[in-house]
Design an enzyme around this catalytic site. Structure first.
Site, PDB file in Angstrom:
ATOM      1  N   LYS A 176      14.000 -13.014 -20.736  1.00 40.68           N
ATOM      2  CA  LYS A 176      14.249 -11.603 -20.397  1.00 40.68           C
ATOM      3  C   LYS A 176      15.167 -10.953 -21.439  1.00 40.68           C
ATOM      4  CE  LYS A 176      11.461 -10.604 -17.891  1.00 40.68           C
ATOM      5  NZ  LYS A 176      10.691 -11.736 -17.905  1.00 40.68           N
ATOM      6  N   CYS A 229       0.843  -1.190   0.000  1.00 36.09           N
ATOM      7  CA  CYS A 229       0.000   0.000   0.000  1.00 36.09           C
ATOM      8  C   CYS A 229       0.878   1.239   0.000  1.00 36.09           C
ATOM      9  CB  CYS A 229      -0.875   0.004   1.242  1.00 36.09           C
ATOM     10  SG  CYS A 229      -1.853  -1.482   1.444  1.00 36.09           S
ATOM     11  N   HIS A 237      22.308 -33.284 -27.693  1.00 34.23           N
ATOM     12  CA  HIS A 237      21.360 -33.870 -28.656  1.00 34.23           C
ATOM     13  C   HIS A 237      20.964 -32.861 -29.738  1.00 34.23           C
ATOM     14  CE1 HIS A 237      21.134 -37.287 -25.988  1.00 34.23           C
ATOM     15  NE2 HIS A 237      20.849 -36.470 -24.989  1.00 34.23           N
ATOM     16  N   TRP A 296      -3.777  -1.769  -1.201  1.00 33.15           N
ATOM     17  CA  TRP A 296      -3.648  -2.998  -1.980  1.00 33.15           C
ATOM     18  C   TRP A 296      -4.053  -4.093  -1.026  1.00 33.15           C
ATOM     19  CZ3 TRP A 296      -2.131  -3.605  -7.027  1.00 33.15           C
ATOM     20  CH2 TRP A 296      -1.852  -4.898  -7.440  1.00 33.15           C
ATOM     21  N   GLU A 343      13.796 -18.461 -18.025  1.00 33.51           N
ATOM     22  CA  GLU A 343      13.355 -17.092 -17.736  1.00 33.51           C
ATOM     23  C   GLU A 343      14.438 -16.074 -18.086  1.00 33.51           C
ATOM     24  OE1 GLU A 343      11.209 -13.708 -16.431  1.00 33.51           O
ATOM     25  OE2 GLU A 343      10.703 -15.641 -17.341  1.00 33.51           O
ATOM     26  N   GLU A 345      13.241 -10.435 -24.630  1.00 33.35           N
ATOM     27  CA  GLU A 345      12.201  -9.395 -24.513  1.00 33.35           C
ATOM     28  C   GLU A 345      12.760  -7.983 -24.614  1.00 33.35           C
ATOM     29  OE1 GLU A 345       8.658  -9.771 -21.643  1.00 33.35           O
ATOM     30  OE2 GLU A 345      10.270 -10.905 -20.710  1.00 33.35           O
ATOM     31  N   ARG A 379       1.587   1.573  -5.907  1.00 34.01           N
ATOM     32  CA  ARG A 379       1.716   0.611  -4.809  1.00 34.01           C
ATOM     33  C   ARG A 379       0.407  -0.102  -4.529  1.00 34.01           C
ATOM     34  NH1 ARG A 379       6.333   1.268  -1.930  1.00 34.01           N
ATOM     35  NH2 ARG A 379       5.417   0.148  -0.186  1.00 34.01           N
ATOM     36  N   ASN A 437       1.003   0.240   5.888  1.00 31.80           N
ATOM     37  CA  ASN A 437       1.394  -0.558   4.715  1.00 31.80           C
ATOM     38  C   ASN A 437       2.052  -1.820   5.245  1.00 31.80           C
ATOM     39  OD1 ASN A 437       2.464  -1.627   2.326  1.00 31.80           O
ATOM     40  ND2 ASN A 437       4.375  -0.514   2.658  1.00 31.80           N
ATOM     41  N   GLY A 438       1.614  -2.974   4.757  1.00 32.11           N
ATOM     42  CA  GLY A 438       2.221  -4.221   5.214  1.00 32.11           C
ATOM     43  C   GLY A 438       1.220  -5.124   5.905  1.00 32.11           C
ATOM     44  N   LYS A 495       1.925  -5.532 -21.709  1.00 35.19           N
ATOM     45  CA  LYS A 495       2.038  -6.052 -20.342  1.00 35.19           C
ATOM     46  C   LYS A 495       1.025  -7.158 -20.103  1.00 35.19           C
ATOM     47  CE  LYS A 495       3.626  -6.389 -16.217  1.00 35.19           C
ATOM     48  NZ  LYS A 495       4.922  -7.030 -16.065  1.00 35.19           N
TER      49      LYS A 495
HETATM   50  C1  AGP Z   1       7.026 -11.447 -19.177  1.00 35.98           C
HETATM   51  O1  AGP Z   1       8.039 -10.536 -18.995  1.00 35.98           O
HETATM   52  C2  AGP Z   1       6.055 -11.074 -20.205  1.00 35.98           C
HETATM   53  N1  AGP Z   1       5.451  -9.830 -19.885  1.00 35.98           N
HETATM   54  C3  AGP Z   1       5.031 -12.150 -20.537  1.00 35.98           C
HETATM   55  O2  AGP Z   1       5.707 -13.312 -20.916  1.00 35.98           O
HETATM   56  C4  AGP Z   1       4.078 -12.510 -19.391  1.00 35.98           C
HETATM   57  O3  AGP Z   1       4.740 -13.225 -18.414  1.00 35.98           O
HETATM   58  C5  AGP Z   1       2.925 -13.360 -19.953  1.00 35.98           C
HETATM   59  O4  AGP Z   1       2.231 -12.584 -20.888  1.00 35.98           O
HETATM   60  C6  AGP Z   1       1.999 -13.842 -18.840  1.00 35.98           C
HETATM   61  O5  AGP Z   1       1.392 -12.760 -18.219  1.00 35.98           O
HETATM   62  P1  AGP Z   1       0.527 -13.017 -16.900  1.00 35.98           P
HETATM   63  O6  AGP Z   1       1.413 -13.483 -15.826  1.00 35.98           O
HETATM   64  O7  AGP Z   1      -0.074 -11.677 -16.621  1.00 35.98           O
HETATM   65  O8  AGP Z   1      -0.524 -14.029 -17.242  1.00 35.98           O
END
Ligand code: AGP
Length: 619
Positions: free
Chosen positions: A496, A2, A515, A84, A492, A499, A27, A110-111, A614
């Site tokens: 990154k 929060c 392989h 939040w 991951e 991306e 937040r 907050n917390g 996003k």
């Molecule tokens: C991750 O950096 C990306 N923004 C994307 O792969 C994301 O993780 C994916 O679209 C899933 O999103 P979500 O966790 O909101 O479902």
């Protein structure tokens, strides 16, 4: 996560408080409120939803002759909050500020207060009348129960009885012009102005008014009035601390002084994990997931767990699979949601399907959850956004508490999701008796230390990562290798880099390299190996040898003090030591930073990478 802000001074404080909340809305923003002291009384206005609703409520309050704004002279002492939700639904009653039964003490927090239930029972037995479902309200009643004309003393007495992970600011109607705050892990900063002072969760809340800032450290209590800021430790002994002058412009302010949201969020990961586990590991051994509406008997009798997710969430799910199988000995299937939903999956009524989605709005994950539910499975949504569609498409919900994530590239929600998967794994193990008490206690203890291990790792690896980024930012391809719990970390890390730097990468189970992918290697190929301590480390090291034999550059992520790795890899980046199954939470950090540093060197916009959104609400 929060946002709290407080003001004392000579200026009317309502608009200053609302302006402060605007800067803290990242937040949390499911409800908001403020309280001001006027003529020895406290006036309070709260509203559900984003800040616009609070402004409307204030207008409506004014039109009904409320005193928050219209009284002359206007109030100059007040506290405000943007929420939040963690404890209690999103309602006006649960919005902050909260007060005691006499409406004299008002607090914003907050917390999480972990021992709120016990304290509440005692305070109710002493006649306290509570009006919300929150853990925070107990703080107002506790302060009131100790109040004897000195707010700072009452806060100190209350602070001694509270357990948890929080920061709060309190005011008392009898002491206009004074605010007292306290910090236990969650951030709290003070702003020093000309004849006025501020308290807030983060500097941007008052940066438009003053750039003289004092950071409140853990277990400290701070008193502010128009003349300044006084800090004391929890015993009441004064603490001297020089203010710092912050030279952030408004853009940097929004990013908390960082150059981008992604870097800011990378540095919020300790908080994200701390908030996500707070209140869910109450003692030394148990896991409290009572908020998850799934019966213990059902969880004890589970035949199978299926995790569905996309992108980064899929990688967090993979970590969860290893942990749940290892600790709870229940078979776990993991699938990308966009495949699961079209492969006519076999679903048994006893199955628990976990939909992992930070936004709670990803179309493929929602469809996979709905399909599983139609086929008779129970569905648990693990999401970061309260009120998101996933919470409506599930039988039960477990919230990660990373706060709003602005950068498209997920970072803090990833580690918060891993922490949530560990909580599920440990809870299932506890219910199914598959882990001895000693091992459970050990793992709970280790998980509680992960927030500080994150800070330790970030501080320890930033320079090293910068050197590696300098050396390799012009490469045309990266290969990532990992085994067992290291595999989701390298997947991951590779995602990154793709991306935010647009550099092609491949991530492989290290044992698979011979392989096929080994054909990709030549003298210039940088190969990132996740080689943290684990039962398969020796296998990973032999894969690193294979890579080196082809002349490729090896960069190994290793557990600090791990002698095993020695000089197998050209470059090693250390992460803090922890139980091997918890290593993904720290092992991902240098890989996030590597992607970030390389993208920055290439002059790319890491917060808004090309072609990416996003939240992917389209199929
Ligand atoms: C991750 O950096 C990306 N923004 C994307 O792969 C994301 O993780 C994916 O679209 C899933 O999103 P979500 O966790 O909101 O479902």
């Amino acid at each position: 996560m929060c946002g709290i802000v407080g003001y004392v001074g000579a200026r009317p404080c309502r608009d200053l408080l609302v302006a402060g909340l605007e800067k803290l809305e990242y937040r949390g923003y499911d409800s908001a409120g403020l309280s001001v002291i006027e003529d020895g009384r406290v006036e309070s206005v709260r509203a559900v939803g984003h800040l616009g609703n609070l402004r409307a409520a204030l207008e409506e309050h004014d039109s009904r002759g409320g005193r928050v704004a219209v009284a002359a002279p206007p109030a100059t002492t007040g506290v405000a909050h943007t929420r939040w939700a963690t404890h209690g639904r999103v309602t006006e009653e649960n919005a902050h500020p909260h007060s005691d039964s006499s409406d004299r003490v008002h607090i914003v927090l907050n917390g999480i207060v972990e021992n709120h239930a016990k304290l509440r029972r005692r305070l109710e037995a002493d006649g306290g009348v509570f009006s919300s479902e929150t853990d925070a309200e107990v703080v107002a009643h506790l302060i009131a129960s100790h109040y004897d004309g000195d707010l700072a003393a009452a806060v100190r007495a209350a602070f001694a009885k509270l357990r948890g992970h929080y920061a709060f600011v309190a005011m008392h109607a009898d002491q206009p012009g004074v605010l007292v705050g306290a910090r236990k892990e969650c951030p709290l900063v003070a702003g020093i102005g000309e004849g006025e002072s501020f308290l807030a969760s983060a500097i941007p809340a008052f940066l438009a008014e003053t750039s003289e800032v004092v950071t409140i450290e853990n277990d400290e209590i701070v008193t502010i009035d128009a003349s300044g800021v006084r800090i004391a430790d929890s015993e009441g002994d004064p603490v001297e601390r020089e203010p710092e002058t912050i030279d952030w412009d408004s853009d940097a302010a929004e990013k908390g002084g960082y150059e981008t949201f992604m870097l800011k969020e990378i540095h919020e990961q300790a908080d994200a994990v701390a908030e996500t586990i707070a209140g869910r590991l109450p003692g030394d051994e148990g896991v409290d997931l009572s908020e998850v509406d799934l019966e213990d008997d059902y969880l004890r009798g589970l035949k199978r767990v299926v995790i569905v997710a996309c992108g980064t969430s899929y990688h967090a799910g993979l970590v969860g699979r290893y942990a749940i199988e290892e600790w709870a000995r229940v078979p776990v299937e993991m699938d990308v949601a966009s495949e699961y939903r079209y492969r006519n999956p076999v679903v048994d009524p006893g199955d628990l399907v976990i939909g992992l989605t930070q936004s709670g709005e990803t179309a493929d994950t929602l469809a996979a959850m709905r399909l599983a539910r139609e086929k008779g499975a129970r569905v648990l949504a693990i999401t970061n956004l309260m009120g998101s569609q996933a919470t409506r498409d599930a039988d039960a919900v477990l919230y990660t508490r990373a706060g709003l994530e602005v950068s498209v590239a997920a970072t803090k929600t990833f580690v918060a999701q891993i922490a949530a998967m560990y909580l599920v794994g440990l809870r299932l193990a506890e219910l199914r008796g598959t882990l001895g008490t000693e091992r459970l206690t050990e793992l709970v203890g280790e998980l509680k230390q992960m927030p500080s291990k994150i800070e330790e790792t970030l501080a320890g690896c930033e320079d090293r990562v910068r050197e590696v980024a300098e050396a390799h930012h012009d490469q045309k391809f990266f290969l990532y290798l990992g085994r067992h719990i290291g595999l989701p970390v390298c997947l991951e890390g590779a995602l990154k880099l793709k991306e935010v730097s647009y550099i092609p990468t491949d991530a492989y189970a290290a044992g698979e390299m011979k392989h096929g992918p080994i054909a990709l290697l030549d003298e210039s190929t940088p190969v990132v190996c996740v080689a943290t301590d684990s039962p398969v480390l020796s296998k990973v090291l032999s894969n690193v040898e294979e890579v080196r034999a082809r002349g490729a550059e090896t960069i190994a992520i290793v557990t600090e003090g791990s002698g095993a790795v020695g000089d197998v890899a050209e470059q090693t980046i250390e992460v803090a030591r922890s139980d091997w199954l918890l290593q993904p939470i720290v092992a991902i950090l240098p890989l996030q930073l590597l992607a970030y540093d390389i993208a920055r060197r290439l002059g790319l916009n890491v917060d808004q990478p090309r072609n990416l959104a996003k939240t992917v609400t389209v199929e």
